[in-house]
Scaffold this motif. Structure first.
Motif, PDB file in Angstrom:
ATOM      1  N   GLU A  53     -20.729 -19.738  26.726  1.00 47.61           N
ATOM      2  CA  GLU A  53     -19.314 -19.410  26.893  1.00 47.61           C
ATOM      3  C   GLU A  53     -18.559 -20.425  27.733  1.00 47.61           C
ATOM      4  N   ARG A  54     -19.272 -21.190  28.518  1.00 45.44           N
ATOM      5  CA  ARG A  54     -18.570 -22.155  29.367  1.00 45.44           C
ATOM      6  C   ARG A  54     -18.298 -23.461  28.650  1.00 45.44           C
ATOM      7  N   ARG A  55     -18.767 -23.558  27.388  1.00 47.95           N
ATOM      8  CA  ARG A  55     -18.556 -24.822  26.682  1.00 47.95           C
ATOM      9  C   ARG A  55     -17.639 -24.664  25.461  1.00 47.95           C
ATOM     10  N   VAL A  56     -16.939 -23.537  25.388  1.00 51.04           N
ATOM     11  CA  VAL A  56     -16.075 -23.314  24.235  1.00 51.04           C
ATOM     12  C   VAL A  56     -14.746 -24.039  24.420  1.00 51.04           C
ATOM     13  N   VAL A  57     -14.454 -24.971  23.544  1.00 51.72           N
ATOM     14  CA  VAL A  57     -13.184 -25.693  23.598  1.00 51.72           C
ATOM     15  C   VAL A  57     -12.320 -25.250  22.422  1.00 51.72           C
ATOM     16  N   TYR A  58     -12.857 -25.451  21.212  1.00 53.58           N
ATOM     17  CA  TYR A  58     -12.160 -25.015  19.998  1.00 53.58           C
ATOM     18  C   TYR A  58     -12.944 -23.874  19.378  1.00 53.58           C
ATOM     19  N   ASP A  59     -12.219 -22.996  18.676  1.00 49.77           N
ATOM     20  CA  ASP A  59     -12.901 -21.856  18.083  1.00 49.77           C
ATOM     21  C   ASP A  59     -12.670 -21.770  16.578  1.00 49.77           C
ATOM     22  N   PHE A  60     -13.210 -20.723  15.969  1.00 49.07           N
ATOM     23  CA  PHE A  60     -13.168 -20.478  14.541  1.00 49.07           C
ATOM     24  C   PHE A  60     -11.723 -20.514  14.002  1.00 49.07           C
ATOM     25  N   GLN A  65      -7.228 -22.798  10.895  1.00 44.92           N
ATOM     26  CA  GLN A  65      -5.825 -23.187  10.834  1.00 44.92           C
ATOM     27  C   GLN A  65      -5.628 -24.686  10.873  1.00 44.92           C
ATOM     28  N   GLY A  66      -6.741 -25.429  10.934  1.00 46.30           N
ATOM     29  CA  GLY A  66      -6.638 -26.892  10.867  1.00 46.30           C
ATOM     30  C   GLY A  66      -6.276 -27.572  12.165  1.00 46.30           C
ATOM     31  N   ASP A  67      -6.326 -26.843  13.289  1.00 42.02           N
ATOM     32  CA  ASP A  67      -5.997 -27.475  14.571  1.00 42.02           C
ATOM     33  C   ASP A  67      -7.142 -28.323  15.086  1.00 42.02           C
ATOM     34  N   ALA A  68      -8.348 -28.051  14.602  1.00 39.98           N
ATOM     35  CA  ALA A  68      -9.508 -28.824  15.052  1.00 39.98           C
ATOM     36  C   ALA A  68     -10.462 -28.972  13.884  1.00 39.98           C
ATOM     37  N   SER A  69     -11.311 -29.986  13.966  1.00 40.50           N
ATOM     38  CA  SER A  69     -12.302 -30.156  12.906  1.00 40.50           C
ATOM     39  C   SER A  69     -13.494 -29.274  13.240  1.00 40.50           C
ATOM     40  N   LEU A  70     -14.326 -29.054  12.239  1.00 41.00           N
ATOM     41  CA  LEU A  70     -15.496 -28.203  12.424  1.00 41.00           C
ATOM     42  C   LEU A  70     -16.413 -28.796  13.487  1.00 41.00           C
ATOM     43  N   VAL A  99      -8.692 -15.510   3.687  1.00 39.05           N
ATOM     44  CA  VAL A  99      -9.845 -15.681   2.799  1.00 39.05           C
ATOM     45  C   VAL A  99     -10.040 -17.153   2.441  1.00 39.05           C
ATOM     46  N   GLU A 100      -8.947 -17.836   2.151  1.00 38.83           N
ATOM     47  CA  GLU A 100      -9.055 -19.248   1.762  1.00 38.83           C
ATOM     48  C   GLU A 100      -9.582 -20.082   2.919  1.00 38.83           C
ATOM     49  N   GLY A 101      -9.040 -19.832   4.128  1.00 39.13           N
ATOM     50  CA  GLY A 101      -9.451 -20.588   5.311  1.00 39.13           C
ATOM     51  C   GLY A 101     -10.919 -20.379   5.616  1.00 39.13           C
ATOM     52  N   VAL A 102     -11.334 -19.114   5.616  1.00 40.70           N
ATOM     53  CA  VAL A 102     -12.733 -18.807   5.908  1.00 40.70           C
ATOM     54  C   VAL A 102     -13.623 -19.403   4.833  1.00 40.70           C
ATOM     55  N   GLY A 103     -13.187 -19.324   3.585  1.00 43.63           N
ATOM     56  CA  GLY A 103     -13.952 -19.892   2.472  1.00 43.63           C
ATOM     57  C   GLY A 103     -14.192 -21.385   2.649  1.00 43.63           C
ATOM     58  N   ARG A 104     -13.135 -22.067   3.097  1.00 44.28           N
ATOM     59  CA  ARG A 104     -13.241 -23.511   3.329  1.00 44.28           C
ATOM     60  C   ARG A 104     -14.283 -23.801   4.404  1.00 44.28           C
ATOM     61  N   VAL A 105     -14.236 -23.041   5.491  1.00 46.81           N
ATOM     62  CA  VAL A 105     -15.177 -23.259   6.596  1.00 46.81           C
ATOM     63  C   VAL A 105     -16.597 -22.974   6.129  1.00 46.81           C
ATOM     64  N   MET A 106     -16.785 -21.922   5.349  1.00 46.18           N
ATOM     65  CA  MET A 106     -18.114 -21.581   4.842  1.00 46.18           C
ATOM     66  C   MET A 106     -18.656 -22.728   3.976  1.00 46.18           C
ATOM     67  N   SER A 107     -17.813 -23.286   3.120  1.00 45.67           N
ATOM     68  CA  SER A 107     -18.286 -24.385   2.261  1.00 45.67           C
ATOM     69  C   SER A 107     -18.680 -25.581   3.093  1.00 45.67           C
ATOM     70  N   GLU A 108     -17.846 -25.881   4.097  1.00 45.78           N
ATOM     71  CA  GLU A 108     -18.140 -27.037   4.938  1.00 45.78           C
ATOM     72  C   GLU A 108     -19.440 -26.832   5.707  1.00 45.78           C
ATOM     73  N   LEU A 109     -19.647 -25.618   6.217  1.00 44.45           N
ATOM     74  CA  LEU A 109     -20.874 -25.312   6.955  1.00 44.45           C
ATOM     75  C   LEU A 109     -22.080 -25.372   6.018  1.00 44.45           C
ATOM     76  N   SER A 110     -21.906 -24.941   4.775  1.00 42.18           N
ATOM     77  CA  SER A 110     -23.012 -24.929   3.814  1.00 42.18           C
ATOM     78  C   SER A 110     -23.606 -26.305   3.609  1.00 42.18           C
ATOM     79  N   GLU A 111     -22.768 -27.333   3.779  1.00 42.57           N
ATOM     80  CA  GLU A 111     -23.272 -28.686   3.565  1.00 42.57           C
ATOM     81  C   GLU A 111     -24.196 -29.140   4.685  1.00 42.57           C
ATOM     82  N   GLN A 112     -23.973 -28.600   5.893  1.00 40.76           N
ATOM     83  CA  GLN A 112     -24.740 -29.088   7.040  1.00 40.76           C
ATOM     84  C   GLN A 112     -25.920 -28.203   7.425  1.00 40.76           C
TER      85      GLN A 112
END
Lengths: 269, 245
Positions: A53-60, A65-70, A99-112
Motif C-alpha cells: 500500500e505504500r507504493r501505490v502511485v497510479y491505480d486501475f 481512463q488513460g491517465d497512466a500506462s499499465l 466495459v470497454e476500458g476494463v476490456g482494454r486493460v484485460m487484453s493488455e494484461l493478457s499479453e504479459q
C-alpha cells in the motif's frame, strides 16, 4: 494468452481478498507470471493484504481512463519476481469503470501474464459485474453459513448468464467452490453446515476447504499473504487449493477435528 | 423568378392526432321499441352522465339484422345521447355512412372494455369463458443446468428440469412442472389457469408451490409427511394436495 480468474462471492466478508492474495501468490510461487487486480473501487484493500500500500502511485482507474500506462500502475511484489498488483482507486467510485476500458486493460494484461486474478467487491452490482465479466474461471468463496450459501448461489446464476462468455455463447465460466472459515468441531456438533451440505446446495466442483485460522488475521495485519505461513493450516490449505486449480488431484485436508495427542495436550499444540 | 406559393398569413388551424375516452352504447337489439324503453329508463337515472360524454353507438352485436339504423340514431339523439360516431363491421360501413356520423371499425378481438350500469358505476361482467384447452402444440422446455437463486424460468407448455432448483429461484409453466432433483425455490404450474397442471419433484423443500393460483408455502408444506421426499402435487377441488411419487 492469460487465464482470467475471478474471485467472487456475493456476500461480503467471506474471504475474497484473502483468497485472491493467497491464490495469486501461490500461482507465482509455482512459477507462473501472475497479476492481481483489485476491482473494489473506493474500498480498496488488496494492496493492504499484499503489503504494497505504500507504493501505490497510479491505480486501475488511472489506467482505464488513460491517465497512466499499465506499466506505471503495476506494482511488483517484493517477495516474488513474477507477481504484480494493480490497485484500485480509493477516491473514485465504481461508475468510473467501463466495459470497454476494463476490456482494454484485460487484453493488455493478457499479453504479459499467465494468470490474471480479479478480486471482486461484495454484492452483485456494477463492480462485481465488471470483475466477473471477462472471466474464464471463477472461484466462488463461501462460508458454511446460510446467507453466504444463498448469496453464492445467486452469484453462480449471474456467472452463467451475465458474463461475456455467456453473452457470446462460448463455453461457460468454469466454477469452483472455495469453502472458507470451516470449523470441523462446529460441524460435528451440528452448528455449522458441512462440506457435503454446501456441495449439495451449490452443485459445483470443490476447489478447497480453508479452515478457520488465527493465522489469517495475523497475515492481513502484516501485509503478508497467508500462503507464506507454511506452518499454518490455512496456509497449507491454500497451497492445496492452488495445486488443484492447476489440475492436481489432492485429497482435502483439515476436514476432521484434529485429535490432540496426550503430549500435545500436556505441552500445548 | 418563380416564387413559392408560401402563405405569409398566420395559420388558422393545425391538424393533430389525439386520443379520447368515449362511452360505447352497445346495441343488443335492433328493435326500436325495446331500445326506446330502455333509453327512457336509463336516461331518467343518469341523464347528466350520458348527455355530457361522447358516445359511440356499436351495432356489432346486431349486425345481422336489417334495421332502421337512421331511426335508432335519431332515437338516441332525441334522448340527449351525444352520439359522435358509429362502430360496425366493415361490411356495414357503406350502409351506415349515409347517416352522416363517422363509422369506426370493430374492436380487435383481444381488446377489453369496461361495462357500466345506469349510474355510471363499473359493473363486473362474467367474461365469456373459453375452455382452457391443454395446448399440446406449445413445446416442453427442458432445462439441464441448475436453476440458481434469482433466476426465473417460464415455459408456455410443460417444464422439465434435470437439476436442482435453488432457494430464491422461480420456475413457472402453463402446464406441468417436472423437477428431477430437489425443489428448494418456488414452482408455479398452470399459470394461465389450467387447474389440471401438476408439479413433480424428487425432494420437496420448496418455498412455495402454486397450481393455477392456489398455493401453499414452506411453513405449511413442512408439516406434511412428504417434506423432503419425492412428491407429486395436484389440485383437487381448489385444494393443493400432496401425493407420493
Amino acid at each position: 494468452m492469460a487465464k482470467i480468474i475471478v474471485v467472487t462471492s456475493g456476500k461480503g466478508g467471506v474471504g475474497k481478498t484473502t483468497s485472491s492474495a493467497a491464490i495469486g501468490t501461490g500461482l507465482a510461487m509455482r512459477g507462473h507470471r501472475t497479476v492481481l487486480v483489485d476491482f473494489d473501487v473506493g474500498l480498496r484493500n488488496l494492496d493492504l493484504i499484499m503489503g504494497c500500500e505504500r507504493r501505490v502511485v497510479y491505480d486501475f482507474i488511472n489506467v482505464v481512463q488513460g491517465d497512466a500506462s499499465l506499466n506505471q500502475a503495476l506494482i511488483k511484489d517484493k517477495r516474488l519476481d513474477n507477481l504484480y498488483v494493480l490497485a484500485a482507486s480509493q477516491t473514485r467510485d465504481k461508475d468510473a469503470l467501463s466495459v470497454e476500458g476494463v476490456g482494454r486493460v484485460m487484453s493488455e494484461l493478457s499479453e504479459q501474464f499467465d494468470f490474471i486474478i480479479c478480486d471482486s467487491p461484495a454484492g452483485i452490482e456494477k463492480g462485481a459485474h465488471m470483475a466477473m465479466y471477462f472471466a474464464d474461471e471463477a472461484v466462488v468463496v463461501t462460508n458454511p453459513e446460510v446467507s453466504s450459501v444463498r448469496d453464492s448461489d445467486r452469484m453462480l446464476g449471474l456467472l452463467s448468464s451475465k458474463s461475456k462468455r455467456a453473452e457470446e455463447g462460448r463455453d461457460p465460466i468454469k466454477e469452483f467452490l472455495l469453502l472458507t472459515r470451516y470449523d470441523p468441531a462446529r460441524v460435528e456438533t451440528g452448528e455449522m453446515l458441512s462440506v457435503t451440505d454446501v456441495e449439495e446446495i451449490l452443485s459445483i466442483k470443490l476447489l478447497g476447504v480453508i479452515p478457520e485460522s488465527q493465522a489469517v488475521l495475523k497475515a492481513s495485519n502484516q501485509g503478508v499473504p497467508v500462503i507464506f505461513d507454511a506452518e499454518s493450516d490455512a496456509g497449507q490449505a491454500y497451497g492445496d487449493a492452488v495445486d488443484r486449480l492447476l489440475g492436481a488431484d489432492m485429497p482435502h485436508r483439515f476436514l476432521e477435528v484434529q485429535k490432540k495427542g496426550i503430549l500435545k495436550r500436556l505441552f500445548g499444540g | 423568378m418563380a416564387s413559392f406559393a408560401v402563405s405569409d398569413a398566420p395559420a388558422a388551424f393545425q391538424l393533430k392526432g389525439s386520443s379520447f375516452t368515449a362511452t360505447v352504447l352497445e346495441l343488443q337489439s335492433a328493435n326500436l321499441a325495446e331500445i326506446k324503453t330502455q333509453l327512457a329508463a336509463r336516461t331518467l337515472d343518469a341523464a347528466a352522465w350520458l348527455q355530457q360524454s361522447p358516445v359511440i353507438l356499436s351495432v356489432e352485436k346486431v349486425a345481422e339484422s336489417a334495421a332502421d339504423w337512421a331511426g335508432i340514431v335519431a332515437l338516441c339523439q332525441s334522448f340527449g345521447v351525444s352520439l359522435v360516431g358509429l362502430r360496425a363491421p366493415k361490411t356495414m360501413h357503406e350502409t351506415l355512412g349515409i347517416i352522416g356520423l363517422p363509422v369506426l371499425a370493430s374492436l380487435r378481438p383481444k381488446s377489453t372494455e369496461k361495462t357500466y350500469d345506469a349510474d355510471g358505476h363499473r359493473v363486473a361482467v362474467e367474461p365469456e369463458t373459453q375452455p382452457v384447452e391443454s395446448n399440446a402444440a406449445a413445446t416442453t422446455q427442458v432445462i439441464t443446468q441448475p436453476v440458481r437463486g434469482g433466476q426465473q424460468i417460464y415455459s408456455a407448455g410443460d417444464l422439465i428440469i434435470l437439476a436442482p432448483v435453488s432457494a430464491g429461484a422461480e420456475v413457472m409453466a402453463d402446464g406441468h412442472i417436472h423437477i428431477y432433483g430437489p425443489l428448494r425455490g418456488r414452482a408455479l404450474a398452470g399459470v394461465q389457469g389450467d387447474t389440471s397442471a401438476q408439479v413433480f419433484c424428487q425432494s420437496l423443500e420448496a418455498e412455495l408451490v402454486s397450481i393455477a393460483g392456489r398455493y401453499r408455502v414452506a411453513d405449511d408444506l413442512r408439516s406434511d409427511a412428504h417434506w423432503r421426499k419425492a412428491t407429486r402435487l395436484s389440485l383437487s377441488e381448489d385444494m393443493l394436495n400432496l401425493y407420493d411419487l
